[in-house]
Design an enzyme around this catalytic site. Structure first.
Site, PDB file in Angstrom:
ATOM      1  N   TYR A 163       0.865  -1.185   0.000  1.00 19.00           N
ATOM      2  CA  TYR A 163       0.000   0.000   0.000  1.00 19.00           C
ATOM      3  C   TYR A 163       0.897   1.229   0.000  1.00 19.00           C
ATOM      4  O   TYR A 163       1.756   1.375   0.871  1.00 19.00           O
ATOM      5  CB  TYR A 163      -0.912   0.010   1.234  1.00 19.00           C
ATOM      6  N   ASP A 244       9.322   3.100   0.301  1.00 20.46           N
ATOM      7  CA  ASP A 244       8.213   3.858   0.891  1.00 20.46           C
ATOM      8  C   ASP A 244       8.390   3.778   2.404  1.00 20.46           C
ATOM      9  O   ASP A 244       8.081   2.763   3.020  1.00 20.46           O
ATOM     10  CB  ASP A 244       6.892   3.239   0.439  1.00 20.46           C
ATOM     11  N   LYS A 271       3.132  11.044   7.092  1.00 16.70           N
ATOM     12  CA  LYS A 271       2.699  10.757   8.465  1.00 16.70           C
ATOM     13  C   LYS A 271       3.314  11.707   9.494  1.00 16.70           C
ATOM     14  O   LYS A 271       3.175  12.913   9.377  1.00 16.70           O
ATOM     15  CB  LYS A 271       3.008   9.293   8.811  1.00 16.70           C
TER      16      LYS A 271
END
Length: 436
Positions: A163, A244, A271
């Site tokens: 993801y 990532d 984040k």
């Protein structure tokens, strides 16, 4: 009826009871949900937050605690899916945001903080250059596009269960709303299988992108040999390797890549690094990133009204330089490792089909026995048992993701960790008959 069928029926009955109890105890969350369905599809604007019979609504947060619409207090072990590392309204972050607000919000110009923040990010994660975006999704989109342009190739190798943002979901192989790159989907942690796919697509392979530990798919770490192979093979065929680290950059002072000892060409972030504000970034090798240098006649464009917004720049700089220091990162992730070890110990002592995976301050529960080394393994979890675990944890004042993901944030201490361990022990005891 077989023993398995009887057990499944018992789990279903216990789950129905838990759902009914939840509905009874959450009338204000239900009312908020019903009202929201009139103006938002399904009362929702962020799919991951929805679950049946209706999602809990939080009214406020402080430190590592949340209070729902009905006034019930929870220890926040979700931590906004890793973005809430600093907890709620950390005083240093709050002061930085207040100071930024005093001088204005949107300038439509370069500001006095963005270069300082960029320098802090580059130094922390070993980047030559960095550019800011508004989310990890944007960061991955731009990094992947940049890799295709730099290599003059089109094929993008991703991993099943991976993801990389709202338009890069590969659970079950892919999503209908994914950005239409030319994808090849490889098996995560399968060294030989992935190596074969890289070789088969060598002449047109632009990039390989992965999380060095899958986050959303169950906190599943990539093996060292697997990552080493990816580094060697992408270099051999002239493709770029992108890590990532939107989630995993929190797991060590220099991101997870600094622990595994594999250096990608580009890294994406998001984040917590924005201090709780909307944030994303991508960076890496100067020769690649400098394609965005607007002084070049062939410069690539990169727009974004809020890329350098002063709230994110200020909160992010304060958090990274004053709060989440390298020493703080080491301490937090040591705490997370110890918590996961304690949780697995109580599961093993109860001989229960329950285990916790992860690294440092990220962990996820799996309702199954046996190793979890890839998303296919994680899919063997009993979904009903996992849902029951979720509702039982809520009843014990533990807030976590419906899918079983948890994080340890900076305000969480020994008392909170003890509460979580005690809640899991109670689940193992109360649900013993269902955990055969």
């Amino acid at each position: 009826m077989t023993q398995t069928a009887l057990r499944n029926a018992d789990i279903e009955a216990a789950l129905n009871d838990a759902r009914e109890d939840y509905v009874t105890r959450k009338p204000r969350s239900l009312a908020r949900y019903v009202e929201a369905t009139a103006v938002m599809p399904g009362g929702n604007t962020r799919t991951v937050l929805h679950y049946a019979p209706f999602p809990l609504a939080m009214a406020r947060g402080e430190g590592c605690r949340l209070w729902d619409a009905d006034g019930v207090e929870y220890i926040d072990f979700l931590g906004e899916y890793t973005a809430g590392l600093y907890g709620h309204s950390h005083p240093v972050i709050r002061a930085a945001v207040d100071c930024a607000l005093d001088d204005g919000i949107s300038f439509g110009a370069s500001n006095m903080t963005e270069a300082r923040f960029a320098r802090a990010v580059c130094k922390r994660f070993g980047l030559d250059r960095v550019r800011f975006t508004n989310s990890g999704t944007e960061a991955n989109l731009l990094a992947m596009s940049l890799a295709c342009i730099f290599t003059r190739r089109k094929t993008v190798l991703v991993f099943n269960g991976g993801y990389h943002g709202a338009v890069f979901g590969f659970a079950g192989g892919g999503s209908p709303i994914n950005v239409p790159f030319d994808y090849v989907v490889a098996p995560y942690n399968d060294l030989a299988g992935t190596q074969a796919l890289i070789a088969a697509h060598a002449t047109d392979l632009a990039l390989v992108i992965l999380e060095p530990m899958i986050g959303s798919g169950g906190c599943i770490a990539a093996s060292g040999p697997f990552l080493t192979m990816l580094r060697a093979e992408t270099t051999r065929v002239g493709a770029l390797l992108i890590f990532d680290e939107v989630m995993t950059s929190r797991l060590a002072p220099g991101g997870l890549q600094s622990v595994v000892g594999v250096k990608p060409d580009l890294t994406t972030f998001g984040k917590y690094i924005g201090g709780g504000m909307s944030f994303g970034a991508f960076g890496g090798r100067g020769e690649i990133m400098d394609l965005f240098d607007p002084r070049r006649p062939d410069a690539l464009p990169h727009a974004g009204t809020f890329n350098n917004n002063v709230l994110t720049m200020s909160a992010g700089l304060a958090g990274l330089s004053e709060v989440y220091t390298p020493q703080a990162a080491l301490a937090l992730n040591t705490r997370g490792d110890r918590l996961r070890e304690r949780l697995n110990a109580v599961c093993q002592a109860a001989d229960a089909p329950l285990q916790f995976t992860g690294i440092g301050s990220m962990l996820a529960v799996h309702t199954m026995r046996g190793p979890v080394t890839c998303p296919e393994d994680a899919a063997k979890s009993d979904p009903k048992l996992k849902e029951l675990f979720f509702f039982d944890m809520l009843a014990h004042g533990i807030w976590l993701a419906r899918r079983g993901m948890m994080t340890v944030s900076l305000p969480i201490g020994d008392a909170e960790c003890n509460r979580l361990v005690a809640a899991v022990e109670e689940f193992l005891s109360a649900r013993r008959s269902l955990l055969r």
